[in-house]
Design a protein around this motif. Structure first.
Motif, mmCIF file in Angstrom:
data_model
loop_
_atom_site.group_PDB
_atom_site.id
_atom_site.type_symbol
_atom_site.label_atom_id
_atom_site.label_comp_id
_atom_site.label_asym_id
_atom_site.label_seq_id
_atom_site.Cartn_x
_atom_site.Cartn_y
_atom_site.Cartn_z
ATOM 1 N N LYS A 293 2.807 6.534 3.077
ATOM 2 C CA LYS A 293 2.168 6.106 1.837
ATOM 3 C C LYS A 293 2.712 6.845 0.617
ATOM 4 N N SER B 246 0.813 -1.221 0.000
ATOM 5 C CA SER B 246 0.000 0.000 0.000
ATOM 6 C C SER B 246 0.837 1.257 0.000
ATOM 7 N N ASP B 247 2.155 1.133 0.002
ATOM 8 C CA ASP B 247 3.028 2.295 0.035
ATOM 9 C C ASP B 247 3.800 2.420 -1.266
ATOM 10 N N ASN C 255 -8.369 3.947 -0.133
ATOM 11 C CA ASN C 255 -7.806 2.615 0.049
ATOM 12 C C ASN C 255 -8.966 1.687 0.418
ATOM 13 N N TYR D 129 -2.822 9.360 0.823
ATOM 14 C CA TYR D 129 -2.365 9.115 -0.554
ATOM 15 C C TYR D 129 -2.334 10.397 -1.399
ATOM 16 N N GLY E 275 -3.227 7.524 -5.559
ATOM 17 C CA GLY E 275 -2.646 6.547 -4.655
ATOM 18 C C GLY E 275 -1.904 5.472 -5.413
#
Length: 376
Positions: free
Chosen positions: A221, A27-28, A161, A192, A307
């Motif tokens: 993030k 997620s990063d 997310n 994000y 994101g």
């Protein structure tokens, strides 16, 4: 406080995140080494790093860090910022400060699990689902219908997310107006922000729109520096900021001094880091497009608006849960199935999975996934 349920995402990651051969659901954004980050430091921040004493730091956060964070906003100064040990601490303490039994909160779904489980442990909560049939659009009428006289918090997250959705700026402004009209706190998870594919779609920050709103952000993030464990809330309500500080006294008390200086360096250099990370995503997306085009009979793919995560649909007869389980066990490729993002508040899709697009060189993971699919 009632016992919180297991954090499904973190429980799953505890099993697989550091043992999977291919982490394809990160997620990063792509992280950097200490040397790379320190190379971005100006003379003052480099001296602060070289001469740093490892004592306690201020509960609100290092003054230089808070000044750097304030520079990200239009109407925020350093005194409007309080730092936390990552975004999760900010979510937890903010909800405990803002909500109590007898209150009501509204939370958008799908979401990062604690966005709903923490409010649910404190008061009654109503969910409003993003509409997957309309590219995860938000129905403002549904939000307004969910509000009650005792609603104290509206919690949102854009870029979202796990979906990667970004709503129209006019709709986001209207959310802030709705909250101000009714005395509700807009809690906006903006972790994000800065990774929008189209910069014109970057949303205003909630704390700039309203004196009552809270903007949550973190170095983890968009900047790709989760190891620093530095997050923050920006809010122009000084009385609320003071309550958040007192809540933090019962949690981490203060942040890591080295992390605060490193975060200050990163935030000061944020435009260079964000440009780098947007470039990585832009380079990666054609590879994801090509992969999903090859397997169009198995997947429905849409690149994220912003994101570095997306939420494709799995069309296979075995179902997404069995698909993700077999994939990690047989091919060592980690994805997050829809059950990780299920909600207690609204129906959520059961045929989707989260995939990450922000790490450099996804080709080995995509190749492993493709090879596995071809052999099935």
């Amino acid at each position: 406080m009632p016992q919180l349920p297991d954090f499904r995402l973190e429980t799953h990651f505890s099993r697989w995140e550091f043992t999977a051969r291919h982490h394809l659901t990160a997620s990063d954004a792509q992280t950097m080494t200490m040397a790379e980050l320190l190379a971005l430091a100006g003379p003052e921040d480099r001296e602060a790093w070289d001469t740093l004493a490892l004592g306690y730091t201020e509960t609100f956060g290092d003054p230089g860090l808070r000044r750097a964070i304030a520079g990200m906003y239009e109407r925020i100064d350093a005194d409007d910022v309080i730092c936390f040990g990552g975004a999760q601490e900010g979510i937890d303490l903010a909800m405990r400060v803002l909500l109590e039994p007898g209150d009501h909160a509204v939370v958008l779904t799908p979401n990062y699990q604690s966005a709903e489980t923490i409010p649910l442990s404190l008061c009654e909560v109503t969910g409003v689902a993003l509409d997957e049939r309309r590219d995860w659009a938000l129905d403002l009428d549904a939000v307004e219908a969910a509000l009650r006289p005792n609603t104290k918090v509206l919690s949102v997250n854009f870029p979202n997310n796990p979906t990667g959705a970004v709503i129209d700026a006019a709709d986001f402004v209207r959310l802030a107006e709705l909250c101000d009209e009714r005395g509700i706190r807009l809690f906006s998870d903006e972790v994000y922000r800065g990774l929008e594919r189209d910069p014109a779609r970057t949303l205003p920050q909630a704390a700039d729109l309203s004196e009552r709103a809270l903007s949550l952000n973190v170095t983890s993030k968009s900047l790709g520096l989760p190891g620093l464990r530095i997050g923050w809330i920006a809010c122009r309500d000084r009385e609320l900021r003071s309550r958040l500080e007192r809540a933090k006294h019962y949690a981490t008390i203060c942040n890591s001094a080295p992390s605060e200086v490193l975060a200050r360096i990163a935030i000061t250099a944020r435009e260079r880091i964000l440009e780098r990370n947007r470039g990585i995503i832009a380079e990666n997306l054609p590879q994801f497009d090509a992969f999903f085009a090859e397997f169009a009979d198995l997947f429905e793919w849409r690149a994220p608006d912003g994101g570095c995560v997306a939420y494709p649909r799995y069309l296979g007869a075995d179902g997404v849960e069995e698909f993700c389980t077999a994939l990690i066990e047989q091919a060592g490729v980690l994805l997050l199935p829809a059950s990780i993002f299920r909600s207690e508040l609204t129906p959520t899709p059961t045929d989707r999975f989260r995939i990450g697009v922000g790490r450099r060189d996804p080709a080995p993971a995509l190749d492993a996934l493709a090879d596995w699919l071809r052999k099935r």
